[in-house]
Design an enzyme around this catalytic site. Sequence first.
Site, short mmCIF file in Angstrom:
data_model
loop_
_atom_site.label_atom_id
_atom_site.label_comp_id
_atom_site.label_asym_id
_atom_site.label_seq_id
_atom_site.Cartn_x
_atom_site.Cartn_y
_atom_site.Cartn_z
N HIS A 108 0.83 -1.21 0.00
CA HIS A 108 0.00 0.00 0.00
C HIS A 108 0.87 1.26 0.00
CE1 HIS A 108 -3.71 2.26 1.16
NE2 HIS A 108 -2.82 3.08 1.70
N GLU A 109 1.84 1.31 0.90
CA GLU A 109 2.67 2.51 0.99
C GLU A 109 3.57 2.67 -0.24
OE1 GLU A 109 1.74 4.51 3.15
OE2 GLU A 109 0.50 3.03 4.17
N HIS B 194 1.62 4.17 -3.04
CA HIS B 194 1.38 5.60 -2.88
C HIS B 194 2.40 6.44 -3.64
CE1 HIS B 194 -2.08 6.34 -0.51
NE2 HIS B 194 -1.66 5.79 0.62
N GLU C 222 -6.48 7.28 -1.22
CA GLU C 222 -6.58 6.15 -0.29
C GLU C 222 -7.47 5.03 -0.83
OE1 GLU C 222 -4.57 5.70 1.87
OE2 GLU C 222 -3.81 7.66 2.43
#
Length: 333
Positions: A28-29, A32, A51
Amino acid sequence: IFNSRCVLVSQETATDADFNSVQGIVAHEYFHNWTGNRITCRDWFQLSLKEGLTVFRDQEFSGDMTSKPVSRIKNVMRLRESQFPQDSGPMAHPVRPDSYLEINNFYSTTVYNKGAEVIRMLRTLVGTEGYRKGTDLYFARHDGEAVTCDDWVAAIQDANPTVDLGQFKRWYSQAGTPRVDVDVTRDDKNNTLILKMTQKVPDTPGQTNKEPMVIPIVTGLVSKTGSNVVVDVEDGSAPQSAKVLILRDAEQSFRLRNVPSGCLPSLLRGFSAPVRMHVTYNGQPESLEQIAQAMAFDNDEFNRWEAGQKLALKLLKAKYSAVTAGGALGKPT
């Protein structure tokens, strides 16, 4: 700064769930870097732009790395356990909220998890290839910019001009979990199944008299023997093993042609929309036999799991009713 358990695990002490959690969080990070950093939000109200989209991406990654059906089931369980209650309570708010008192309130399961479901529905509506074209256009058009949810939808729309996403944007502005009721009837003379659907978005704080949503309902057919049956919708399109029925109106009917006797519809495959669906047959609840048929032969893994949950709950309720009525703990009828 993350809690260390989100990035570090040991084989001596960690469970499979711990490893999967780290895998998803790190992914997820990392994602980003594109959806959140290279392209960021114009303002806090667009938080789901980065998000919701990034949650969807890490969900797909986790499914690819482990088991897609198991990953999908876990994601839907989380949605139902945390986001559905938020959508029906005093804290209900749209995926793109209109206001806030404290910015941390924006970091909600609606912005994250329901936001991811909105992205998933977009992909379902335009198809995998169309979705890839849309994301490519989004990154090419907005790299290095601060943008809005409308910019995101516009990129998907421009890459897929035959699909109208105007009404779909209500998912960003209307709170609440839609309820979809489906009544199934059969025309034996013409071997046709008629699916009469209605939708209602409940009132939530500050929002009443909601307008109908665009709800993609992935639909298949389940025979009594497990044989493959194609879905032939009375709309001129070619038959396929599964079709996306798009519910746009408050009331809408779909006719499936050339349906062999004994076949049942398999609706909302893969949990294709974040809704509460209730199915009846000629106005009557699903029977044990119908649910068992879906559990045994539905080739959609999510719906087969869902049927198992329904069957277990129905049996438990029947046995509870029998015992409380003073009867024996026997097989329910």
